[in-house]
Design a protein around this motif. Structure first.
Motif, PDB file in Angstrom:
ATOM      1  N   MET A  67       0.814  -1.209   0.000  1.00 25.57           N
ATOM      2  CA  MET A  67       0.000   0.000   0.000  1.00 25.57           C
ATOM      3  C   MET A  67       0.850   1.263   0.000  1.00 25.57           C
ATOM      4  O   MET A  67       0.417   2.319  -0.481  1.00 25.57           O
ATOM      5  CB  MET A  67      -0.933  -0.004   1.216  1.00 25.57           C
ATOM      6  N   ALA A  68       2.067   1.168   0.515  1.00 26.28           N
ATOM      7  CA  ALA A  68       2.950   2.333   0.579  1.00 26.28           C
ATOM      8  C   ALA A  68       3.682   2.590  -0.737  1.00 26.28           C
ATOM      9  O   ALA A  68       4.279   3.653  -0.917  1.00 26.28           O
ATOM     10  CB  ALA A  68       3.968   2.154   1.702  1.00 26.28           C
ATOM     11  N   MET A  69       3.610   1.637  -1.685  1.00 27.04           N
ATOM     12  CA  MET A  69       4.324   1.781  -2.958  1.00 27.04           C
ATOM     13  C   MET A  69       3.521   2.631  -3.936  1.00 27.04           C
ATOM     14  O   MET A  69       2.290   2.652  -3.903  1.00 27.04           O
ATOM     15  CB  MET A  69       4.545   0.408  -3.601  1.00 27.04           C
ATOM     16  N   ASP A  70       4.236   3.315  -4.862  1.00 24.04           N
ATOM     17  CA  ASP A  70       3.541   3.944  -5.981  1.00 24.04           C
ATOM     18  C   ASP A  70       3.322   2.888  -7.070  1.00 24.04           C
ATOM     19  O   ASP A  70       3.781   1.747  -6.960  1.00 24.04           O
ATOM     20  CB  ASP A  70       4.294   5.167  -6.501  1.00 24.04           C
ATOM     21  N   MET A  71       2.629   3.250  -8.147  1.00 26.91           N
ATOM     22  CA  MET A  71       2.240   2.269  -9.150  1.00 26.91           C
ATOM     23  C   MET A  71       3.438   1.657  -9.869  1.00 26.91           C
ATOM     24  O   MET A  71       3.437   0.462 -10.199  1.00 26.91           O
ATOM     25  CB  MET A  71       1.287   2.903 -10.153  1.00 26.91           C
ATOM     26  N   ASP A  72       4.474   2.442 -10.128  1.00 23.60           N
ATOM     27  CA  ASP A  72       5.662   1.878 -10.767  1.00 23.60           C
ATOM     28  C   ASP A  72       6.384   0.909  -9.845  1.00 23.60           C
ATOM     29  O   ASP A  72       6.904  -0.120 -10.294  1.00 23.60           O
ATOM     30  CB  ASP A  72       6.618   2.997 -11.200  1.00 23.60           C
ATOM     31  N   GLU A  73       6.423   1.238  -8.569  1.00 18.83           N
ATOM     32  CA  GLU A  73       7.066   0.323  -7.619  1.00 18.83           C
ATOM     33  C   GLU A  73       6.310  -0.996  -7.553  1.00 18.83           C
ATOM     34  O   GLU A  73       6.922  -2.063  -7.406  1.00 18.83           O
ATOM     35  CB  GLU A  73       7.122   0.973  -6.235  1.00 18.83           C
ATOM     36  N   ARG A  74       5.008  -0.934  -7.684  1.00 17.02           N
ATOM     37  CA  ARG A  74       4.220  -2.161  -7.616  1.00 17.02           C
ATOM     38  C   ARG A  74       4.364  -3.026  -8.856  1.00 17.02           C
ATOM     39  O   ARG A  74       4.501  -4.253  -8.764  1.00 17.02           O
ATOM     40  CB  ARG A  74       2.731  -1.819  -7.430  1.00 17.02           C
ATOM     41  N   TRP A  75       4.316  -2.391 -10.050  1.00 17.50           N
ATOM     42  CA  TRP A  75       4.105  -3.155 -11.272  1.00 17.50           C
ATOM     43  C   TRP A  75       5.215  -3.052 -12.307  1.00 17.50           C
ATOM     44  O   TRP A  75       5.239  -3.859 -13.249  1.00 17.50           O
ATOM     45  CB  TRP A  75       2.788  -2.714 -11.917  1.00 17.50           C
ATOM     46  N   VAL A  76       6.126  -2.091 -12.195  1.00 12.40           N
ATOM     47  CA  VAL A  76       7.139  -1.895 -13.237  1.00 12.40           C
ATOM     48  C   VAL A  76       8.541  -2.202 -12.732  1.00 12.40           C
ATOM     49  O   VAL A  76       9.311  -2.919 -13.392  1.00 12.40           O
ATOM     50  CB  VAL A  76       7.087  -0.450 -13.780  1.00 12.40           C
ATOM     51  N   ASN A  77       8.900  -1.675 -11.594  1.00 11.66           N
ATOM     52  CA  ASN A  77      10.292  -1.700 -11.147  1.00 11.66           C
ATOM     53  C   ASN A  77      10.738  -3.025 -10.541  1.00 11.66           C
ATOM     54  O   ASN A  77      11.936  -3.277 -10.445  1.00 11.66           O
ATOM     55  CB  ASN A  77      10.537  -0.581 -10.129  1.00 11.66           C
TER      56      ASN A  77
END
Length: 215
Positions: A67-77
């Motif tokens: 929940m603390a991640m942004d969308m790129d941290e969740r799905w890209v990086n």
């Protein structure tokens, strides 16, 4: 495949469990079976926001991290492997809340619980009848066909990333690996699985699950 009664949790003997990989048709099959046999559906996807709100950082640390991640941290990086290993629902976080919800439902007329959160190792100790549980395992081709048929609407959130195509590849690969993990775990625990490929129709699948459950 075992057919005998096991210890399990007698309070949940009226529950039929449909787990499996993402996009395998669990929700559709559960609704069709419920309509045909007068059963109630408990969709674990639908209660995820409620369960997230009821979970503490101590009880669900990976959920808090996600929940603390942004969308790129969740799905890209992150690599699909890391996504698989750290995804909170794949780790069984808040599964106890699913059990609590099911125990609050009346035993009649019976319940079909469905969703990818129904991990074999967590469901197994609850079963009084092993044939009351089945896992649907989609092939990568079937999973991709589901994505194409939905026009990407179910994955619209990936458009919030800086690389939607890369995020989709990561998501599909993560889910493929999750399905393989389910295949290994159900085999180890001697639980019932149904393979779902592009030749499988919803009616065929509904019949196979009904037969597995003895309905």
């Amino acid at each position: 495949m075992r057919h005998e009664e096991t210890a399990g949790d007698a309070r949940l003997r009226h529950v039929y469990w449909i787990g499996g990989g993402s996009g395998a048709g669990k929700s559709t099959i559960a609704r069709q079976l419920a309509d045909r046999h007068g059963l109630r559906v408990y969709a674990t996807d639908d209660v995820m926001p409620d369960h997230a709100g009821r979970s503490s950082a101590e009880d669900s640390p990976r959920l808090s991290e996600f929940m603390a991640m942004d969308m790129d941290e969740r799905w890209v990086n992150r690599s699909p492997q890391v996504m698989l290993e750290t995804f909170h629902w794949y780790r069984g976080e808040s599964f106890g809340l699913i059990v609590q919800d099911l125990l609050r439902l009346p035993a009649e007329p019976g319940v079909i619980a469905e969703g990818f959160r129904l991990l074999p190792r967590l469901v197994m100790p609850l079963l009084t009848a092993p044939l009351h549980a089945v896992w649907l395992l989609p092939t990568p081709g079937f999973r991709r066909a589901v994505f194409d048929s939905r026009g990407g609407s179910s994955w619209a959130f990936l458009g919030q990333t800086s690389d939607p195509e890369g995020a989709l590849r990561n998501l599909l690969e993560r889910d493929r690996m999750f399905t393989e993990r389910l295949r290994e775990e159900t085999a180890r625990l001697d639980l019932h699985v149904i393979e779902v490929d592009t030749a499988t129709t919803p009616d065929d699948l509904t019949l196979q699950v009904a037969q597995a459950f003895g309905l």
